[in-house]
Scaffold this active site. Structure first.
Site, mmCIF file in Angstrom:
data_model
loop_
_atom_site.group_PDB
_atom_site.id
_atom_site.type_symbol
_atom_site.label_atom_id
_atom_site.label_comp_id
_atom_site.label_asym_id
_atom_site.label_seq_id
_atom_site.Cartn_x
_atom_site.Cartn_y
_atom_site.Cartn_z
ATOM 1 N NE ARG A 57 -5.937 -29.041 26.665
ATOM 2 C CZ ARG A 57 -7.039 -28.341 26.427
ATOM 3 N NH1 ARG A 57 -7.003 -27.016 26.451
ATOM 4 N NH2 ARG A 57 -8.180 -28.946 26.183
ATOM 5 C CG HIS A 61 -4.785 -30.725 21.923
ATOM 6 N ND1 HIS A 61 -6.135 -30.465 21.988
ATOM 7 C CD2 HIS A 61 -4.470 -31.296 23.117
ATOM 8 C CE1 HIS A 61 -6.617 -30.856 23.164
ATOM 9 N NE2 HIS A 61 -5.615 -31.361 23.865
ATOM 10 C CG ASN A 89 -7.898 -28.500 19.195
ATOM 11 O OD1 ASN A 89 -7.279 -29.158 20.022
ATOM 12 N ND2 ASN A 89 -7.868 -28.785 17.899
ATOM 13 C CG HIS A 185 -2.351 -33.608 33.136
ATOM 14 N ND1 HIS A 185 -3.419 -34.482 33.094
ATOM 15 C CD2 HIS A 185 -2.290 -33.051 31.892
ATOM 16 C CE1 HIS A 185 -3.976 -34.455 31.891
ATOM 17 N NE2 HIS A 185 -3.303 -33.594 31.147
ATOM 18 C CB THR A 231 5.189 -28.645 43.214
ATOM 19 O OG1 THR A 231 4.956 -29.862 42.493
ATOM 20 C CG2 THR A 231 5.774 -28.964 44.579
#
Length: 308
Positions: A57, A61, A89, A185, A231
């Site tokens: 992430r 970003h 953020n 994700h 998972t």
């Protein structure tokens, strides 16, 4: 003149820098650089396997605001609200790990390895530690001397596929690369505040709705849950299987499987883990080259949180 115009068009359509970026950039100036990064990341991963999601992430970003230049790491000052202060953020984490890596690198090779390369290398290593693919990344990025909260304009978890696609296109990334990178994700976490409004969504599996409803019941708290309910800590293609079954937690995740723009590729990745891994390597390596600073541009920060 026609040739010059073509070059200008290509520059703006594909905002990538390749000059001075190469695999093994620190081979002479700091031979153990990548080994040092890997060792520090491994120690953290052994304690906290969720660090892979945090680094992915952070990398995204960083690269999607001004390019992959470590501008996300700068702390705000009295005279400047940095990217960290932007709402998008607010839940980015892992900064202390970058600090730890930087400290080790400064001891071994002062003022040599950029913070931007640390983010890229640490992300690469953590993906492999979580069971994902191993891949080489070019290094040689330099660090920015600008970080402004006002520059941050990232799509949120309630965005549509077309809106997110526009953001990726603005950064030279394709729709297929967008679908691929959102597959990260598979090891992500989300706070209830990011999806609480979906708990009555007919496009969510009823069993998952009930489970998330229990997790998010306390209104005065903001717990987290896994974006891949199967998972959860393994980097694999299971995320795509989950969203095909309407078990996407975030609105944007579920939309990937429902929107005709993206649904066909979701089906491919759900049934072919090798195809997902190949596509992921290509996409994240490409993302890591968005508007990078190289050569004499920018600086090599001594402390990733402040400009030199």
């Amino acid at each position: 003149m026609k040739y010059f115009t073509t070059i200008l068009i290509l520059f703006f359509v594909f905002p990538f820098a390749f000059g001075d970026l190469r695999v093994g950039f620190y081979g002479s100036s700091c031979p153990r650089a990548e080994e040092i990064v890997r060792q520090v990341v491994q120690r953290r991963f052994n304690r906290d396997r969720s660090i892979t999601a945090a680094l992915l992430r952070m990398h995204f970003h960083d690269c999607f605001v001004r390019g992959c230049d470590a501008s996300i790491l700068i702390d705000s000052t009295k005279g400047n609200q940095s990217e960290k202060a932007a709402g998008a953020n607010g839940t980015v984490r892992g900064f202390e790990l970058i600090d730890e890596i930087k400290k080790a690198l400064e001891t071994a090779c002062p003022s040599t390895v950029s913070c931007a390369d640390i983010i890229t290398l640490a992300t690469r290593d953590s993906v492999a530690m979580a069971g994902g693919p191993r891949y080489d990344v070019a290094t040689g990025r330099r660090d920015s001397v600008v970080s402004r909260a006002s520059d941050v304009a990232l799509p949120g978890p309630r965005s549509s596929v077309s809106v997110v696609q526009q953001t990726f296109a603005a950064n030279g990334m394709s729709l297929d690369e967008m679908v691929t990178l959102l597959g990260a994700h598979t090891i992500g976490l989300a706070h209830c505040s990011f999806f609480r409004d979906r708990l009555n969504d007919p496009n969510m599996d009823p069993g998952l709705q009930a489970k998330l409803g229990r997790i998010c019941r306390p209104k005065n708290r903001d717990p987290t849950t896994f974006l891949d309910q199967n998972t959860s800590m393994v980097f694999d293609n299971e995320f795509y299987n989950q969203i095909v079954l309407k078990k996407g937690v975030l609105f944007i995740d579920q939309q990937l499987a429902l929107d005709p723009l993206s649904s066909s590729l979701v089906s491919v990745f759900a049934g072919n883990s090798a195809a997902f891994e190949r596509s992921f390597i290509d996409a994240i390596v490409k993302m890591g080259k968005i508007r990078v600073l190289v050569g004499s541009d920018g600086q090599i920060r001594k402390n990733c949180r402040v400009f030199n």
